[in-house]
Motif scaffolding. Structure first.
Motif, PDB file in Angstrom:
ATOM      1  N   TYR A   1       0.824  -1.169   0.113  1.00  0.00           N
ATOM      2  CA  TYR A   1       0.354   0.142  -0.130  1.00  0.00           C
ATOM      3  C   TYR A   1       0.747   1.208  -0.159  1.00  0.00           C
ATOM      4  O   TYR A   1       0.468   2.369  -0.802  1.00  0.00           O
ATOM      5  CB  TYR A   1      -0.632  -0.041   1.227  1.00  0.00           C
ATOM      6  CG  TYR A   1      -2.381  -0.374   1.107  1.00  0.00           C
ATOM      7  CD1 TYR A   1      -3.175   0.547   0.446  1.00  0.00           C
ATOM      8  CD2 TYR A   1      -2.828  -1.708   1.151  1.00  0.00           C
ATOM      9  CE1 TYR A   1      -4.648   0.190   0.232  1.00  0.00           C
ATOM     10  CE2 TYR A   1      -4.180  -1.910   0.996  1.00  0.00           C
ATOM     11  CZ  TYR A   1      -4.853  -1.205   0.549  1.00  0.00           C
ATOM     12  OH  TYR A   1      -6.124  -1.389   0.083  1.00  0.00           O
TER      13      TYR A   1
ATOM     14  N   ARG B   1      -9.283  -4.252  -4.370  1.00  0.00           N
ATOM     15  CA  ARG B   1      -8.504  -3.100  -4.759  1.00  0.00           C
ATOM     16  C   ARG B   1      -7.576  -3.192  -5.939  1.00  0.00           C
ATOM     17  O   ARG B   1      -7.434  -2.510  -6.726  1.00  0.00           O
ATOM     18  CB  ARG B   1      -7.833  -2.397  -3.597  1.00  0.00           C
ATOM     19  CG  ARG B   1      -7.242  -1.045  -3.534  1.00  0.00           C
ATOM     20  CD  ARG B   1      -8.385   0.123  -3.813  1.00  0.00           C
ATOM     21  NE  ARG B   1      -7.632   1.548  -3.802  1.00  0.00           N
ATOM     22  CZ  ARG B   1      -7.371   2.298  -2.859  1.00  0.00           C
ATOM     23  NH1 ARG B   1      -7.620   1.776  -1.656  1.00  0.00           N
ATOM     24  NH2 ARG B   1      -7.084   3.489  -3.038  1.00  0.00           N
TER      25      ARG B   1
ATOM     26  N   ARG C   1      -9.186  -3.169  -9.034  1.00  0.00           N
ATOM     27  CA  ARG C   1      -9.614  -1.683  -9.424  1.00  0.00           C
ATOM     28  C   ARG C   1      -8.158  -1.004 -10.321  1.00  0.00           C
ATOM     29  O   ARG C   1      -8.576  -0.224 -11.002  1.00  0.00           O
ATOM     30  CB  ARG C   1     -10.331  -1.231  -8.509  1.00  0.00           C
ATOM     31  CG  ARG C   1     -11.600  -1.572  -8.155  1.00  0.00           C
ATOM     32  CD  ARG C   1     -12.360  -0.529  -7.203  1.00  0.00           C
ATOM     33  NE  ARG C   1     -11.803  -0.365  -6.149  1.00  0.00           N
ATOM     34  CZ  ARG C   1     -12.204  -1.033  -4.896  1.00  0.00           C
ATOM     35  NH1 ARG C   1     -13.136  -1.982  -5.095  1.00  0.00           N
ATOM     36  NH2 ARG C   1     -11.624  -1.058  -3.677  1.00  0.00           N
ATOM     37  N   ILE C   2      -7.141  -1.461  -9.691  1.00  0.00           N
ATOM     38  CA  ILE C   2      -6.009  -0.500 -10.067  1.00  0.00           C
ATOM     39  C   ILE C   2      -5.434  -1.315 -11.173  1.00  0.00           C
ATOM     40  O   ILE C   2      -4.841  -0.692 -12.148  1.00  0.00           O
ATOM     41  CB  ILE C   2      -5.062  -0.476  -8.649  1.00  0.00           C
ATOM     42  CG1 ILE C   2      -5.843   0.398  -7.915  1.00  0.00           C
ATOM     43  CG2 ILE C   2      -3.692   0.230  -9.213  1.00  0.00           C
ATOM     44  CD1 ILE C   2      -5.099   0.828  -6.447  1.00  0.00           C
ATOM     45  N   TRP C   3      -4.996  -2.678 -11.177  1.00  0.00           N
ATOM     46  CA  TRP C   3      -4.385  -3.370 -11.895  1.00  0.00           C
ATOM     47  C   TRP C   3      -5.204  -3.954 -13.048  1.00  0.00           C
ATOM     48  O   TRP C   3      -4.407  -4.708 -13.944  1.00  0.00           O
ATOM     49  CB  TRP C   3      -3.294  -4.395 -11.215  1.00  0.00           C
ATOM     50  CG  TRP C   3      -2.449  -3.792 -10.515  1.00  0.00           C
ATOM     51  CD1 TRP C   3      -2.424  -3.075  -9.282  1.00  0.00           C
ATOM     52  CD2 TRP C   3      -1.095  -3.765 -10.835  1.00  0.00           C
ATOM     53  NE1 TRP C   3      -1.251  -2.723  -8.687  1.00  0.00           N
ATOM     54  CE2 TRP C   3      -0.212  -2.899  -9.779  1.00  0.00           C
ATOM     55  CE3 TRP C   3      -0.291  -3.955 -12.116  1.00  0.00           C
ATOM     56  CZ2 TRP C   3       1.011  -2.757 -10.076  1.00  0.00           C
ATOM     57  CZ3 TRP C   3       1.152  -3.456 -12.200  1.00  0.00           C
ATOM     58  CH2 TRP C   3       1.796  -3.058 -11.065  1.00  0.00           C
TER      59      TRP C   3
ATOM     60  N   PRO D   1      -8.366  -2.218 -14.596  1.00  0.00           N
ATOM     61  CA  PRO D   1      -9.419  -1.556 -14.727  1.00  0.00           C
ATOM     62  C   PRO D   1     -10.187  -1.887 -16.072  1.00  0.00           C
ATOM     63  O   PRO D   1      -9.651  -2.435 -16.859  1.00  0.00           O
ATOM     64  CB  PRO D   1      -8.854  -0.141 -14.722  1.00  0.00           C
ATOM     65  CG  PRO D   1      -7.471  -0.441 -15.402  1.00  0.00           C
ATOM     66  CD  PRO D   1      -7.033  -1.738 -14.837  1.00  0.00           C
TER      67      PRO D   1
ATOM     68  N   SER E   1      -5.553   3.130 -14.163  1.00  0.00           N
ATOM     69  CA  SER E   1      -5.670   3.649 -12.909  1.00  0.00           C
ATOM     70  C   SER E   1      -5.213   5.283 -12.666  1.00  0.00           C
ATOM     71  O   SER E   1      -4.540   5.682 -13.409  1.00  0.00           O
ATOM     72  CB  SER E   1      -5.178   2.902 -12.061  1.00  0.00           C
ATOM     73  OG  SER E   1      -3.753   2.521 -12.163  1.00  0.00           O
ATOM     74  N   SER E   2      -5.490   5.736 -11.886  1.00  0.00           N
ATOM     75  CA  SER E   2      -5.346   7.065 -11.434  1.00  0.00           C
ATOM     76  C   SER E   2      -3.973   7.335 -11.175  1.00  0.00           C
ATOM     77  O   SER E   2      -3.297   6.758 -10.323  1.00  0.00           O
ATOM     78  CB  SER E   2      -6.112   7.555 -10.113  1.00  0.00           C
ATOM     79  OG  SER E   2      -5.760   8.835 -10.023  1.00  0.00           O
TER      80      SER E   2
ATOM     81  N   SER F   1      -2.791   8.592  -7.768  1.00  0.00           N
ATOM     82  CA  SER F   1      -2.796   7.691  -6.719  1.00  0.00           C
ATOM     83  C   SER F   1      -1.402   6.879  -6.650  1.00  0.00           C
ATOM     84  O   SER F   1      -1.021   6.267  -7.543  1.00  0.00           O
ATOM     85  CB  SER F   1      -3.858   6.565  -6.598  1.00  0.00           C
ATOM     86  OG  SER F   1      -3.446   5.778  -5.532  1.00  0.00           O
TER      87      SER F   1
ATOM     88  N   ALA G   1       0.014   2.255  -8.029  1.00  0.00           N
ATOM     89  CA  ALA G   1      -0.918   2.644  -8.797  1.00  0.00           C
ATOM     90  C   ALA G   1      -0.335   3.422 -10.123  1.00  0.00           C
ATOM     91  O   ALA G   1      -0.703   3.271 -11.161  1.00  0.00           O
ATOM     92  CB  ALA G   1      -1.910   3.444  -8.302  1.00  0.00           C
ATOM     93  N   HIS G   2       0.785   4.234  -9.772  1.00  0.00           N
ATOM     94  CA  HIS G   2       1.518   4.666 -10.982  1.00  0.00           C
ATOM     95  C   HIS G   2       2.129   3.991 -11.972  1.00  0.00           C
ATOM     96  O   HIS G   2       2.331   4.085 -13.157  1.00  0.00           O
ATOM     97  CB  HIS G   2       2.548   5.573 -10.459  1.00  0.00           C
ATOM     98  CG  HIS G   2       3.574   5.275  -9.613  1.00  0.00           C
ATOM     99  ND1 HIS G   2       3.449   4.223  -8.380  1.00  0.00           N
ATOM    100  CD2 HIS G   2       4.909   5.237  -9.887  1.00  0.00           C
ATOM    101  CE1 HIS G   2       4.587   3.978  -8.072  1.00  0.00           C
ATOM    102  NE2 HIS G   2       5.694   4.289  -8.793  1.00  0.00           N
TER     103      HIS G   2
ATOM    104  N   SER H   1      -0.987   2.203 -13.958  1.00  0.00           N
ATOM    105  CA  SER H   1      -1.330   3.077 -14.908  1.00  0.00           C
ATOM    106  C   SER H   1      -0.396   3.147 -16.024  1.00  0.00           C
ATOM    107  O   SER H   1      -0.962   3.308 -17.114  1.00  0.00           O
ATOM    108  CB  SER H   1      -1.424   4.583 -14.239  1.00  0.00           C
ATOM    109  OG  SER H   1      -2.040   5.494 -15.192  1.00  0.00           O
TER     110      SER H   1
END
Length: 502
Positions: free
Chosen positions: A260, A446, A449-451, A453, A471-472, A475, A480-481, A484
């Motif tokens: 996290y 979670r 949703r991030i890995w 989408p 993903s955003s 964040s 998440a970067h 993304s």
């Protein structure tokens, strides 16, 4: 006797209104339709007591099960403090018949908390004890202590959440504040050695924050605090006894907190993955945690790739490819051993070590091979979803190091679907374990949703505001970067691979 008041298993409210109750728990349909607070059908033990020799001076009609008893008291004292609770109890006709008013409720809360982990009652002595077994011992200790405050806060809040009772949750928050003050005071003494009860108190506060979420990263801070306490004693102190059990439980929480916050952790070092298991060998649960810790260095290399210069990019990609392929192989080996056991999470270490691995000629790297776990119980479904999320991340990371990574898309989607299936399976499990399982699914969902989408219909068209399609990017949690960046490049690459005419 027929029609004797108090013998129905219906909720207290329906019996007071003299209507038929469907005996649902934690809330019956009748009360739900009327918008009333419901204590739920009776599920606890019934108290049979003799009539007093002297006339009763109190007109309070007390229910006869632990669930109903607490609900009655909580309705009377509502959000008042414990002094009012004691006044009410002293006026109760049951006062002379119960040995300890506090322990009754503590045991009720703790029993639901322990049951929520979904482990079956041991049928023989072959099953090793867990840290949960010590909670009851701490609860009944004669001297009030920090660990008792923490256990009461966490188990009470879980019960209040399960029964949808804000007054119980509010009372739990008071005990949490008391435990938090006590823990801060103890840590201010700068001790280099912490006993098991103190570390257990910190672990229970993690579970409180997991449920209550009083602040965004409070649970992470508690995880760091508890792990630092164990680190202070060294890996040798975690080889046996209560500290060994706490360490095994805390490792998964530590991994989740580390990913996290995009951090590495000492528990991933060889001394922490080997020395604590010299007396008690690893189980399926422990082996999976070892593999999960391999994700952290993989993600660290991936982070460097997306910001690296051209001179080092090729070397980093080759290194990442080797690390990810090794992790995929380790996950496959773990899966092949799990599927030969009916309930691998609960299996003792000796059974896990002696389990036959699945004989198969299938290639672990075959994109058309979908190694999934069967959901047989709540612990297996919850841990299986963590296994699926690890596969999902590993396969996504291949997009940074392999030109054929797009071939794994169907396999990725199967792991994502397995996480959703675990969610449905756990939601159908009766009792408190459904609530605990839902909490444990928070991390895999979670990750999804991030890995992973959803790809919108116009994903191949560049947006006007140049926002990433995955993903955003704002964040940083769960790397998440990196996700993304991979998702944005995957969309373009996969489009060309699947449709060369474009």
């Amino acid at each position: 006797m027929v029609n004797v008041s108090g013998r129905s298993k219906g909720c207290y409210e329906c019996r007071q209104r003299k209507v038929k109750c469907d005996e649902a728990f934690p809330r019956c349909i009748s009360c739900a339709k009327k918008g009333l607070r419901c204590s739920g059908a009776r599920r606890g033990a019934f108290f049979v007591h003799s009539a007093p020799t002297e006339p009763r001076t109190s007109s309070i009609a007390m229910p006869t099960s632990l669930d109903q008893m607490f609900q009655h008291v909580s309705q009377q004292v509502s959000r008042n403090n414990l002094l009012e609770f004691n006044k009410l109890w002293r006026s109760s006709p049951l006062t002379g018949y119960q040995p300890s008013r506090a322990n009754i409720f503590d045991r009720l809360f703790v029993s639901h908390f322990i049951e929520s982990f979904g482990f079956k009652a041991p049928v023989s002595t072959r099953q090793p004890p867990t840290w949960l077994d010590e909670l009851v011992v701490f609860t009944v200790a004669p001297k009030m202590s920090l660990v008792q405050d923490s256990i009461r806060a966490s188990s009470m809040f879980f019960y209040g959440t399960l029964s949808q009772d804000p007054s119980i949750q509010a009372e739990a928050c008071k005990w949490y504040s008391r435990a938090l003050r006590g823990l801060h005071g103890l840590l201010s003494q700068a001790s280099s050695h912490f006993t098991g009860d103190v570390i257990c108190a910190a672990v229970m506060l993690i579970h409180f924050e997991h449920l209550a979420g009083t602040s965004e990263d409070a649970w992470v801070q508690h995880v760091k605090g508890a792990s630092k306490m164990l680190e202070a004693g060294g890996p040798e102190s975690c080889r046996d006894g209560f500290l060994h059990q706490l360490f095994r439980h805390l490792r998964l929480l530590t991994f989740v907190a580390s990913i996290y916050r995009n951090e590495q952790h000492a528990f991933a070092l060889p001394e922490w993955t080997n020395i604590p298991f010299q007396i008690h060998p690893k189980t399926a649960f422990d082996e999976l945690i070892d593999i999960l810790f391999r994700l952290l260095p993989c993600l660290s290399v991936a982070d460097k790739i997306i910001t690296a210069t051209t001179d080092t990019d090729d070397w980093l990609q080759e290194r990442l490819n080797t690390m990810v392929l090794d992790m995929i192989f380790q996950l496959y080996k773990w899966w092949s051993q799990c599927i030969s056991m009916p309930s691998p999470v609960e299996a003792p270490a000796n059974e896990w070590m002696n389990a036959n691995k699945k004989h198969t000629n299938e290639d672990p790297y075959n994109p058309s091979h979908f190694p999934l776990l069967i959901h047989t119980d709540m612990p297996t479904a919850a841990l299986g979803s963590v296994y699926d999320s690890a596969n999902l991340i590993a396969l996504r990371l291949l997009f940074l190091s392999s030109t054929s990574a797009y071939l794994y898309e169907e396999r990725i989607q199967r792991h994502a679907q397995s996480i959703l299936s675990a969610k449905e399976f756990i939601a159908a499990v009766p009792g408190p374990s459904s609530g605990r399982g839902s909490l444990m699914l928070g991390f895999p969902l979670r990750i999804m949703r991030i890995w992973n989408p959803p790809i919108p219909e116009n994903a191949y068209e560049k947006s006007d505001d140049n926002e990433p399609m995955g993903s955003s990017a704002r964040s940083k949690e769960l790397f998440a970067h990196v996700a993304s960046y991979i998702f944005d490049h995957y969309v373009a690459t996969s489009k060309k691979m699947r449709d060369p005419s474009n």
